[in-house]
Design an enzyme around this catalytic site. Structure first.
Site, PDB file in Angstrom:
ATOM      1  N   ARG A  67       0.801  -1.225   0.000  1.00 19.16           N
ATOM      2  CA  ARG A  67       0.000   0.000   0.000  1.00 19.16           C
ATOM      3  C   ARG A  67       0.835   1.278   0.000  1.00 19.16           C
ATOM      4  O   ARG A  67       0.339   2.348  -0.337  1.00 19.16           O
ATOM      5  CB  ARG A  67      -0.917   0.030   1.227  1.00 19.16           C
ATOM      6  CG  ARG A  67      -2.022  -0.996   1.137  1.00 19.16           C
ATOM      7  CD  ARG A  67      -3.186  -0.584   1.998  1.00 19.16           C
ATOM      8  NE  ARG A  67      -4.201  -1.628   2.025  1.00 19.16           N
ATOM      9  CZ  ARG A  67      -5.166  -1.686   2.933  1.00 19.16           C
ATOM     10  NH1 ARG A  67      -5.252  -0.777   3.872  1.00 19.16           N
ATOM     11  NH2 ARG A  67      -6.054  -2.643   2.897  1.00 19.16           N
ATOM     12  N   ASP A 116     -12.688  10.033  13.880  1.00 19.88           N
ATOM     13  CA  ASP A 116     -11.822   9.057  13.193  1.00 19.88           C
ATOM     14  C   ASP A 116     -10.423   9.661  13.109  1.00 19.88           C
ATOM     15  O   ASP A 116     -10.261  10.876  13.255  1.00 19.88           O
ATOM     16  CB  ASP A 116     -12.354   8.758  11.781  1.00 19.88           C
ATOM     17  CG  ASP A 116     -11.906   7.391  11.279  1.00 19.88           C
ATOM     18  OD1 ASP A 116     -12.712   6.447  11.335  1.00 19.88           O
ATOM     19  OD2 ASP A 116     -10.731   7.258  10.848  1.00 19.88           O
TER      20      ASP A 116
END
Ligand SMILES: C[S@@+](CC[C@H](N)C(=O)[O-])C[C@H]1O[C@@H](n2cnc3c(N)ncnc32)[C@H](O)[C@@H]1O
Length: 278
Positions: A46, A156
């Protein structure tokens, strides 16, 4: 070199040394609680392209820079790549229905006088969860809803997820009841659907790292933390659950996902699957 070989070279992941892997995994674990110890491939897969795009020649250079400067922009990029923001409306609907049938009536009774509920969606990702909770609340309260403060805190660590959440424009799954589509969404020209103002105004989005001390002004009647602690190791999870407990009103609730559990030593009482009470 043929074209296809050339492409393979461009997109092949960078390698990461054992020492760099440990440095990065330790930093992410101690700062964000996320356990990457078994995720070496995920890191190289990633991050390689992003690191090259940022102009670094190796993981060593990138990690040196992050550890030395704590560069917020690049840490944000790193977290956006490493966290999984997968979420959807009506996720574990039985659980949301349990919330509607057993928890909402109880907290509404408890707050009949001050007409103010304190609900936190911790690890809200792109916003589907807190908007969904809002639909349940507004639907339950019906005509009385305008007399209540039902605003939900939704947090978040991923800035990217929070931006999507604040925009509030989604492709809707069929699992959303037709009546709710009409009531809570506005059709967009591109076929997507925007949450209506009543829903949008009911959710306050904020960045918050769950590894930090919880210092919100109020204690919560309900904390939703579903599909977040799966990324944490047991001691990190236990410490977070204790912080949630301290931040919960007596009689308040912690809701996790059906695929998770709390340690037997949890201070909460287990009420139903994935549902705990202080
Ligand atoms: C899979 S999503 C869950 C979303 C939603 N709660 C649900 O159940 O569908 C997990 C979220 O946890 C967030 N997260 C991971 N570690 C975190 C931390 N240390 N602090 C805050 N959020 C975190 C990720 O950014 C991600 O958006």
């Amino acid at each position: 070199m043929t074209d296809s070989n050339h492409q393979g070279a461009v997109f092949s992941p960078m390698t990461i040394s054992d020492a760099d892997f440990r440095r990065l995994a330790n930093f992410v674990h101690s700062t964000y609680g996320i356990d990457l110890s078994q995720k070496r491939q995920l890191i190289t897969g990633r991050l390689s392209v992003t690191i090259k795009q940022l102009g670094y020649k190796s993981f060593t250079d990138f990690i040196d820079h992050i550890l030395k400067t704590r560069d917020e922009k690049e840490i944000t990029l790193l977290l956006n790549k490493l966290t999984t923001n997968y979420t959807f409306f009506m996720r574990e609907q039985d659980h949301l229905d349990y919330f509607r049938d057993h928890i909402i009536p109880e907290i509404v009774r408890r707050h009949e006088k001050d007409k103010s509920l304190a609900i936190w969606s911790a690890g809200c990702s792109t916003g589907e969860e807190p908007y969904n909770i809002s639909m349940y609340l507004l639907d339950y309260l019906g005509a009385q809803a305008s007399q209540w403060d039902t605003r939900i805190l939704a947090t978040d660590i991923s800035a990217q997820a929070l931006n999507t959440a604040k925009q509030g424009i989604y492709e809707l799954p069929d699992t959303i009841p037709a009546e709710w589509r009409r009531k809570y969404f506005i059709d967009q020209k591109d076929g997507r659907h925007a949450v209506c103002p009543a829903l949008k105004n009911n959710v306050i989005f904020q960045p918050f790292n769950l590894m930090e001390p919880i210092k919100f002004r109020r204690k919560f009647d309900v904390i939703f933390c579903r599909n977040v602690m799966i990324y944490f190791d047991q001691p990190t999870k236990d410490a977070l659950v204790q912080r949630f407990y301290d931040a919960t009103n007596p009689g308040g609730y912690l809701l996790i996902s059906y695929s998770e559990n709390l340690s037997p030593g949890t201070p909460y009482r287990r009420l139903a699957p994935a549902t705990f009470q202080k």
